[in-house]
Motif scaffolding. Structure first.
Motif, PDB file in Angstrom:
ATOM      1  N   VAL A   6      -0.089  -2.567   7.155  1.00 27.33           N
ATOM      2  CA  VAL A   6       0.947  -3.462   6.626  1.00 27.33           C
ATOM      3  C   VAL A   6       0.620  -3.818   5.172  1.00 27.33           C
ATOM      4  O   VAL A   6       1.476  -3.779   4.278  1.00 27.33           O
ATOM      5  N   TRP A   7      -0.665  -4.111   4.929  1.00 27.76           N
ATOM      6  CA  TRP A   7      -1.116  -4.435   3.567  1.00 27.76           C
ATOM      7  C   TRP A   7      -0.849  -3.267   2.609  1.00 27.76           C
ATOM      8  O   TRP A   7      -0.373  -3.448   1.484  1.00 27.76           O
ATOM      9  N   CYS A   8      -1.151  -2.065   3.086  1.00 28.99           N
ATOM     10  CA  CYS A   8      -0.931  -0.872   2.241  1.00 28.99           C
ATOM     11  C   CYS A   8       0.542  -0.777   1.848  1.00 28.99           C
ATOM     12  O   CYS A   8       0.877  -0.469   0.699  1.00 28.99           O
ATOM     13  N   LEU A   9       1.428  -1.042   2.809  1.00 30.57           N
ATOM     14  CA  LEU A   9       2.863  -0.956   2.511  1.00 30.57           C
ATOM     15  C   LEU A   9       3.276  -1.991   1.468  1.00 30.57           C
ATOM     16  O   LEU A   9       4.027  -1.681   0.526  1.00 30.57           O
ATOM     17  N   PHE A  10       2.767  -3.203   1.619  1.00 29.19           N
ATOM     18  CA  PHE A  10       3.117  -4.249   0.652  1.00 29.19           C
ATOM     19  C   PHE A  10       2.586  -3.907  -0.745  1.00 29.19           C
ATOM     20  O   PHE A  10       3.272  -4.115  -1.744  1.00 29.19           O
TER      21      PHE A  10
END
Ligand code: SF4
Length: 575
Positions: free
Chosen positions: A481-485
């Protein structure tokens, strides 16, 4: 009985159909997120290109021109900017490689490099303005003085690769891409101030009689494509201007055109405008024998032509002019060859080095082990773990990571500079998608291999309570999720620092990635595959796209993936 069998078959078919439908839905979610990351980056790149003069940080300019006060548009155009002293005089000029060279990707993205020219029009240095590449690799390049100084004293026209300066060890892909972008920026995009007129169809018909239209190449401005009435390319013309504008015959340079047929062989040479002595130029223009001496040569052969060895003598009565023209043809061919290489146009789609072939051999070995009964041979498995750790990990540093995948989603696959790594990634995703076996994690990942070798090295092990295990298993998903943000929001955080994989290139690794690697490996002494199970977003991503026994059921992971696609869509709409 037969009705029962028929019912069973129908049930199985329905189950298979549902399993495949959900599997493809999952893959569509994955591809959708990748596509949105790419589209958003492409849109931002278009906006960046639309700015006629992207901002340049004066602090960076002052590293090359300590007395610089401001920048002003250079009359020569093409993104050049004059560097002005506070009292007014020009100290030189600067250009940046972006957006012209943005297609040249290092490890995970392109780098925008500032190229500074002194008052004598020679390069006095380069500086990195910004980079989408891995920050540790870029820092390693910046620290390599020999590499950063390797263009010094070259002219715009004469920029080339210095044979005595290698790519930066530990940051090979990044340094090669930076070097190529500088050469591409200068070689591929310059115009002649002395011969600025465009070529016309009439010029083309001098040797390509069926010419009906002529177009300048988008990347290589000295190259013109000639087409017939049906729109088919019938040849091309390479102008010596501006490559050879500095080659002077008796009293000035001559613009010469080299005509190539569709098989890229020279079919003739014609003389254009000239600042040389008119009478001497006309002698050469009329000497069909001299002008035909270069026929049948390829670009590479013309670039490597030695006039002495080839016993090419000048035109009688116009020796200096004709020999300058011959020199200009060779010099132009050589610079065009370099420019094409830098632009990746003549290079094969896959330009593999020994390292890439080594990685490919390891991939084949890993897949054979993973997909055949050989995987049950413990000795083979263990020996291969050492190959993964020693060769793929420590020597090549070829590991998948989120930083790399996000970089590639944004910028495209670097087939020509990192073919082995691209092949590794293709295998890592395609094999679990189609066979259900996560061959990368089990038989190709050096970090997984290291954990497997450490497993059971101690006489006792820690048991993670099921409830705690359930909580810890959420960590890889949260990291995704962090990577996507970070990817969609363009947040200024390095994805290299959330995984241990960059630590395998330990000469350039930062403390964050090294810490994760050490802690993860130490934990695997007590808890088998601790990092794989509780920390790895890349492993979680490969697990998500894997076809498995539960692929027929919509899971929490699928719901999360659907939400992430919506989030990515939201970012894209709002950007
Ligand atoms: S889970 Fe991560 S660390 Fe483990 S083998 Fe897979 S990619 Fe490598």
């Amino acid at each position: 009985m037969s009705r029962e069998v028929t019912n069973l078959d129908a049930k199985n078919a329905t189950h298979r159909g549902r399993r495949l439908a959900l599997h493809f839905t999952r893959l569509a979610l994955f591809v959708g997120v990748i596509a949105l990351i790419h589209l958003q980056h492409a849109r931002l790149a278009v906006r960046r290109r639309a700015q006629p003069f992207p901002a340049v940080d004066m602090q960076v300019v002052r590293r090359l021109f300590p007395a610089a006060q401001s920048l002003a548009v250079h009359q020569g155009g093409r993104g050049r900017r004059r560097v002005l002293h506070s009292s007014g005089p020009s100290l030189g000029f600067v250009v940046q490689t972006s957006p012209t060279s943005d297609h040249l990707i290092g490890f995970s993205g392109p780098t925008n490099t500032l190229i500074a020219f002194g008052p004598d029009d020679r390069i006095i240095g380069i500086e990195i303005l910004s980079s989408d590449d891995t920050s540790d690799h870029v820092a390693r390049v910046v620290d390599d003085k020999a590499f950063m100084d390797s263009f010094d004293q070259m002219t715009w026209e004469g920029v080339s690769i210095r044979g005595d300066v290698d790519a930066v060890s530990g940051a090979t892909l990044t340094s090669l891409a930076i070097r190529e972008s500088v050469i591409h920026r200068l070689s591929g995009h310059r115009t002649s101030l002395r011969f600025p007129e465009p070529l016309t169809v009439v010029d083309a018909r001098a040797l390509l009689g069926e010419a009906n239209s002529i177009e300048q190449d988008d990347d290589l401005l000295s190259l013109w494509h000639v087409k017939d009435a049906r729109g088919l390319e019938i040849g091309s013309i390479l102008r010596t201007a501006p490559f050879a504008d500095n080659i002077v015959g008796y009293q000035g340079p001559t613009e010469t055109r080299i005509f190539f047929d569709v098989s890229s062989r020279v079919v003739g040479v014609s003389i254009g405008k000239s600042f040389d002595n008119k009478k001497y130029v006309n002698y050469v223009r009329d000497d069909e024998y001299f002008l035909a001496l270069f026929n049948e040569l390829s670009l590479a052969e013309l670039a490597g032509l030695d006039l002495l060895d080839a016993e090419i003598e000048g035109v009688s009565g116009a020796t200096m002019t004709s020999m300058a023209i011959a020199d200009a043809l060779i010099s132009t061919a050589e610079q065009q060859r370099l420019a094409i290489e830098a632009a990746g146009q003549s290079a094969p789609i896959v330009n593999w080095s020994l390292r890439d072939f080594g990685t490919a051999a390891v991939i084949v070995g890993g897949l054979v082990l993973a997909l055949t009964s050989l995987r049950r041979k413990k000795f083979l498995r263990t020996s291969f773990h050492f190959v993964l750790i020693g060769y793929l990990g420590l020597i090549n540093g070829d590991l998948l990571s989120q930083a790399m995948l996000v970089g590639w989603a944004r910028n495209g696959l670097p087939w020509s500079t990192a073919g082995g790594l691209v092949l590794l990634s293709v295998a890592a995703f395609l094999v679990p998608m189609t066979t259900g076996r996560n061959a990368y994690c089990t038989h190709l990942c050096p970090h997984g291999a290291a954990q497997r070798l450490l497993r059971n090295r101690l006489p006792w092990r820690l048991r993670v309570p099921p409830r705690l295990s359930g909580v810890l298993k959420v960590a890889p998903a949260l990291l995704l999720v962090w990577c996507l943000f970070v990817a969609m929001g363009r947040l200024p955080f390095s994805l290299v620092d959330i995984e241990p994989f960059d630590a395998w290139v330990f000469r350039v690794a930062g403390w964050a990635t090294i810490s994760i690697a050490v802690v993860g490996l130490a934990a695997s002494l007590f808890i088998p595959l601790a990092y794989c199970r509780f920390g790895c977003p890349t492993g979680a991503l490969l697990g998500f796209v894997r076809l498995n026994a539960h692929s027929d059921r919509w899971s929490h992971r699928d719901s999360l993936a659907a939400v992430l696609l919506l989030v990515a869509g939201g970012f894209w709409i709002l950007a």
